[in-house]
Structures are given as structure tokens and as C-alpha cells.
Design an enzyme around this catalytic site. Structure first.
Site, PDB file in Angstrom:
ATOM      1  N   CYS A 141      -0.551  -0.621   6.370  1.00  0.00           N
ATOM      2  CA  CYS A 141      -1.398  -0.271   6.930  1.00  0.00           C
ATOM      3  C   CYS A 141      -1.531  -0.054   8.070  1.00  0.00           C
ATOM      4  O   CYS A 141      -1.420   0.731   9.207  1.00  0.00           O
ATOM      5  CB  CYS A 141      -3.204   0.713   5.746  1.00  0.00           C
ATOM      6  SG  CYS A 141      -2.683   1.188   4.601  1.00  0.00           S
ATOM      7  N   CYS A 145      -8.271  14.103   4.330  1.00  0.00           N
ATOM      8  CA  CYS A 145      -8.371  14.129   2.380  1.00  0.00           C
ATOM      9  C   CYS A 145      -9.773  15.770   2.677  1.00  0.00           C
ATOM     10  O   CYS A 145     -10.945  15.426   3.357  1.00  0.00           O
ATOM     11  CB  CYS A 145      -9.125  13.251   1.999  1.00  0.00           C
ATOM     12  SG  CYS A 145     -10.265  13.266   0.762  1.00  0.00           S
ATOM     13  N   CYS A 191      -3.755   2.472  10.977  1.00  0.00           N
ATOM     14  CA  CYS A 191      -3.648   3.908  10.884  1.00  0.00           C
ATOM     15  C   CYS A 191      -4.791   4.487   9.390  1.00  0.00           C
ATOM     16  O   CYS A 191      -5.285   3.945   9.205  1.00  0.00           O
ATOM     17  CB  CYS A 191      -1.426   4.110   9.812  1.00  0.00           C
ATOM     18  SG  CYS A 191      -1.658   6.214   8.751  1.00  0.00           S
ATOM     19  N   CYS A 229      -3.472  12.702   0.726  1.00  0.00           N
ATOM     20  CA  CYS A 229      -3.634  11.250   0.970  1.00  0.00           C
ATOM     21  C   CYS A 229      -1.959  10.667   1.070  1.00  0.00           C
ATOM     22  O   CYS A 229      -1.546  10.253   1.726  1.00  0.00           O
ATOM     23  CB  CYS A 229      -4.448  10.582  -0.055  1.00  0.00           C
ATOM     24  SG  CYS A 229      -3.959  10.165  -1.404  1.00  0.00           S
ATOM     25  N   CYS A 288      -3.658  16.820  -6.945  1.00  0.00           N
ATOM     26  CA  CYS A 288      -3.237  16.604  -4.994  1.00  0.00           C
ATOM     27  C   CYS A 288      -2.477  15.847  -4.732  1.00  0.00           C
ATOM     28  O   CYS A 288      -2.846  14.546  -5.731  1.00  0.00           O
ATOM     29  CB  CYS A 288      -5.091  16.138  -4.771  1.00  0.00           C
ATOM     30  SG  CYS A 288      -5.067  16.496  -2.850  1.00  0.00           S
ATOM     31  N   CYS A 342      -4.934   9.288   5.844  1.00  0.00           N
ATOM     32  CA  CYS A 342      -5.481   9.233   4.795  1.00  0.00           C
ATOM     33  C   CYS A 342      -6.562   9.528   3.943  1.00  0.00           C
ATOM     34  O   CYS A 342      -7.315  10.736   3.190  1.00  0.00           O
ATOM     35  CB  CYS A 342      -4.389   8.317   3.817  1.00  0.00           C
ATOM     36  SG  CYS A 342      -5.027   6.668   3.787  1.00  0.00           S
ATOM     37  N   CYS A 380     -12.731  13.628  -5.190  1.00  0.00           N
ATOM     38  CA  CYS A 380     -11.397  13.806  -5.631  1.00  0.00           C
ATOM     39  C   CYS A 380     -10.521  14.727  -5.873  1.00  0.00           C
ATOM     40  O   CYS A 380     -10.954  14.842  -7.830  1.00  0.00           O
ATOM     41  CB  CYS A 380     -10.838  12.507  -6.294  1.00  0.00           C
ATOM     42  SG  CYS A 380      -8.770  12.436  -6.237  1.00  0.00           S
ATOM     43  N   ASP A 382      -0.041   4.656 -17.655  1.00  0.00           N
ATOM     44  CA  ASP A 382      -1.509   4.514 -17.768  1.00  0.00           C
ATOM     45  C   ASP A 382      -1.974   5.444 -19.360  1.00  0.00           C
ATOM     46  O   ASP A 382      -3.132   6.031 -19.346  1.00  0.00           O
ATOM     47  CB  ASP A 382      -2.255   5.289 -16.283  1.00  0.00           C
ATOM     48  CG  ASP A 382      -1.196   7.655 -16.437  1.00  0.00           C
ATOM     49  OD1 ASP A 382      -1.096   7.031 -18.479  1.00  0.00           O
ATOM     50  OD2 ASP A 382      -1.417   8.004 -16.376  1.00  0.00           O
ATOM     51  N   CYS A 403       0.886  10.474   4.688  1.00  0.00           N
ATOM     52  CA  CYS A 403       1.215   9.022   4.708  1.00  0.00           C
ATOM     53  C   CYS A 403       2.352   8.589   5.117  1.00  0.00           C
ATOM     54  O   CYS A 403       3.529   8.868   4.593  1.00  0.00           O
ATOM     55  CB  CYS A 403       1.140   7.828   3.390  1.00  0.00           C
ATOM     56  SG  CYS A 403       1.647   5.972   3.395  1.00  0.00           S
TER      57      CYS A 403
HETATM   58 FE1  SF4 Z   1      -1.988   2.902   5.048  1.00  0.00          FE
HETATM   59 FE2  SF4 Z   1      -0.323   5.544   4.157  1.00  0.00          FE
HETATM   60 FE3  SF4 Z   1      -3.416   5.657   4.618  1.00  0.00          FE
HETATM   61 FE4  SF4 Z   1      -1.768   5.149   6.500  1.00  0.00          FE
HETATM   62  S1  SF4 Z   1      -1.794   7.769   5.377  1.00  0.00           S
HETATM   63  S2  SF4 Z   1      -3.272   4.525   6.086  1.00  0.00           S
HETATM   64  S3  SF4 Z   1      -0.414   3.811   6.189  1.00  0.00           S
HETATM   65  S4  SF4 Z   1      -2.075   4.444   2.514  1.00  0.00           S
END
Ligand code: SF4
Length: 364
Positions: free
Chosen positions: A200, A210, A203, A256, A253, A206, A226, A126, A260
Site C-alpha cells: 500500500c 469509504c 496510498c 474500497c 459494496c 480506500c 461497512c 468462506d 484501489c
Molecule cells: Fe492499499 Fe489499495 Fe487501499 Fe491504496 S486503495 S491503501 S493500495 S488497499
């Protein structure tokens, strides 16, 4: 002839956990990145705009670049006691910053790996105009989730990513994937099926978790909302309407990622001792301590860690917001003392916190 197997074995010796390869070319998803910039979601991170052309084509960073190597190192450590992280009297620090500064640990190793590939290679953690996540997905290290993090299907997303741009071609070994028994090293993806499929599904944990609603839509992060941006990148005043939503985060933070399912199910501890916190307080120091730190104390406490990046005035700004959200009169003496702080930024946020504690309904 340099093969993916040779590079992967060297990477493993150097402590990397994931590795993948791709031919150099235009950054995958470049248009998405440019649209994101145009929408203003980058906030004050003007360096992204300045280096946009290089970010969308690494061949402008290293003319003659032929291959890209992406590596990942886990920074997952331990699960701290829940009471430590849920205590509103403490200011939370993002997991990646609990131990040693990852730049200090990874850049020398990445340079060594880069030299192994070719002396003219460029290596970044980065630290350069490379969109590591996009290349990591392209190299088969995982998929980019709705939270915009790179998610490895069986390791989660607590990874530092590093990129090497190299002028040499790296030959992918056909049998590498089958033969690769090196522990922790992601098998090299098959070049023919490189495109990562998002895992994902339906789902959206996240997005709903937030605290500041920083995702205007799946896969899009409005950095201006954010908490990581607000507590680290933003140098000035934190927008009033966002302060009450920031809870007790004072540096970065993890929300999110914490929610997951891939992280919850698959994250496992790093092999790197340097990323473990030296003391428990480094995960969540007491706000009453932070609010009293002068510049020398701040530097002594966080020497060698990424938290230094916030500078004392940034961390105290954030701690004032967290103290206001804590809402305890215990914080008032320390906050009142900060009304005379040398930093106007700290004075302003201390005044906000005092007002919030004294009359919670009158602040946002
Ligand atoms: Fe995707 Fe993880 Fe967000 Fe669920 S919590 S939508 S699996 S990034």
C-alpha cells in the site's frame, strides 16, 4: 509423495487462478483477529466469536492437519457502462454477486482438489472456521491491504478464496517457482521468504473513499459501518445515521476495491463464464422494480445467485434506503405500498425513505 507442482496442476485443471501452500499452524495475525473481535467490530456476526478458537488454529478444525492449500478464483468480469452504476434510480449489487453463486461453483471443485490432496481433507469457501485472507497472505497469494482485502500484486483483489486443510504434507518443489509456466497460476512462494510485504505504501484511497467511514484505522474494518455488512449480514434495522451515506448499494459494496490502484491497473476478466451477469440489470436493477417484488418474484430473479442470501425482506430494506437516497418522488407510490408490507422491517425502512424524499433535511 505429494508435491506443490502436482496440486497446482490439478488446481489449474479445476479452474483456479491462484494457489499457494503453507504448513498448518496458528493462523498468522491471530492476535489481530482476536483484538478485532474484542473491539466489537464484528457486530452481529456472532459465529465469528463462537468459532474463534478454531479460526486462530486450523488444527482444531482438522486434528492432525499438516498443510494448508489456498486457492483463488477471479470474479472480475466486465466494466459495466458507468451510467448504469452511477444511476441513482438503480440499486447497485457488488460485483461478486453478479453471476452464479460462487459457493455452487467453487465448493464442488474445491472438494475435488481436496480429495486429490487427501481424502480426509476439509475444503472451505468462506463456509468454515478459517480466516482465508490471513492464510492467503501467508501462502504468498498477495498482501492484505489497508482495506483488509487480499491484494495480488498483478491481479488486484477481485478473488474468491478457498482453503483446504489437509492431513498430508505437501512437498514444496524448489524449482517450481522457476518452472511454473502455467497460465494464471501464482508461482509457489519460496518458503523462506513467505512473509508478504504490504504494497500500500502511502496510498490511502480506500480509507478516504469509504462512504460510511468504516475504517477506524488502516487495516482495521469496523464491520458495523461497512455497507457489505449493513446490506447482507445485518438482519435488523440499518442505523439511521448510516442510511444517507449508503448511496444506492443494495447488496454488498465494491468501493474500497474499485478505488484501489492494484484493481484499477491489474484486474482482468475471469475465465469463469458463470461469474458473468446473465443480464445487465443483475449489476444494478431499477429500484422501482425491486420495490415491487413479492417473495416469488425475488426468488425467481435471483435464483442461483448469492443475492438470495439477503432474503426478500433484506433486499427490500436496502432498496428502501437507496430509494430514500435517490430522493425522487417517482419512488413514492411504490414506497407507500410497502407501508402495508408483511415485513415490519420493510415497512419501517419504507417510512424512512418516504420521509427522506418528502423532507430531505429532516432525516439524517
Ligand atoms: Fe492499499 Fe489499495 Fe487501499 Fe491504496 S486503495 S491503501 S493500495 S488497499
Amino acid at each position: 509423495m505429494l508435491t506443490s507442482r502436482l496440486v497446482a496442476e490439478r488446481a489449474l485443471e479445476l479452474g483456479f487462478d491462484l494457489i499457494g501452500f503453507a504448513p498448518a499452524g496458528q493462523t498468522p495475525g491471530a492476535e489481530r483477529f482476536l483484538n478485532w473481535l474484542r473491539a466489537g467490530y464484528a457486530g452481529e456476526m456472532v459465529y465469528l466469536e463462537r468459532s474463534a478458537d478454531k479460526r486462530v488454529d486450523p488444527r482444531l478444525v482438522l486434528p492432525g492437519a499438516r498443510s494448508i492449500v489456498l486457492v483463488g478464483v477471479s470474479y472480475d468480469t466486465l466494466s459495466p457502462p458507468a451510467e448504469l452504476l452511477t444511476d441513482p434510480a438503480r440499486g447497485r449489487i457488488a460485483r461478486y454477486a453478479w453471476g452464479a453463486d460462487y459457493h455452487d461453483i467453487l465448493i464442488p471443485r474445491l472438494r475435488r482438489l481436496g480429495e486429490f490432496v487427501a481424502l480426509e481433507s476439509r475444503a472451505y469457501v468462506d463456509t468454515g472456521p478459517v480466516i482465508e485472507r490471513a492464510w492467503a497472505e501467508q501462502c504468498g497469494l498477495g498482501f492484505i491491504g489497508k482495506n483488509t482485502c487480499l491484494i495480488h500484486r498483478t491481479r488486484g483483489s477481485y478473488f474468491f478464496l478457498g482453503a483446504i486443510l489437509s492431513p498430508v504434507e505437501i512437498i514444496e518443489e524448489r524449482d517450481f517457482q522457476a518452472d511454473n509456466a502455467l497460465p494464471g497460476v501464482r508461482p509457489t512462494p519460496d518458503l523462506r521468504s513467505r512473509k508478504a510485504k504490504c504494497g500500500c505504501g502511502a496510498c490511502s484511497r480506500c480509507l478516504t473513499a469509504c462512504p460510511t467511514n468504516a475504517f477506524p484505522q488502516p487495516f482495521v474494518l469496523d464491520a458495523r459501518r461497512c455497507i457489505s455488512y449493513l446490506t447482507i449480514e445485518l438482519k435488523g434495522s440499518i442505523p439511521l445515521e448510516l442510511r444517507p451515506q449508503m448511496g444506492n448499494w443494495i447488496f454488498g459494496c465494491d468501493v474500497c476495491q474499485e478505488v484501489c490502484p492494484y484493481v484499477r491497473q491489474y484486474a482482468r476478466p475471469t475465465r469463469q463464464p458463470a461469474f458473468y451477469p446473465l443480464e445487465e440489470w443483475r449489476m444494478a436493477p431499477l429500484l422501482l422494480d425491486v420495490l415491487r417484488w413479492d417473495r416469488a418474484t425475488f426468488h425467481a430473479r435471483f435464483k442461483g445467485t448469492a443475492v438470495l442470501r439477503a432474503k426478500r425482506r433484506g433486499l427490500l430494506r436496502n432498496a428502501c434506503v437507496a430509494a430514500g437516497n435517490w430522493g425522487s418522488p417517482q419512488a413514492l407510490p411504490a414506497l407507500r405500498a410497502l407501508l402495508d408490507d408483511e415485513e415490519p422491517l420493510v415497512r419501517e425502512h419504507a417510512a424512512w425513505a418516504i420521509a427522506r424524499i418528502s423532507a430531505p433535511q429532516s432525516t439524517f
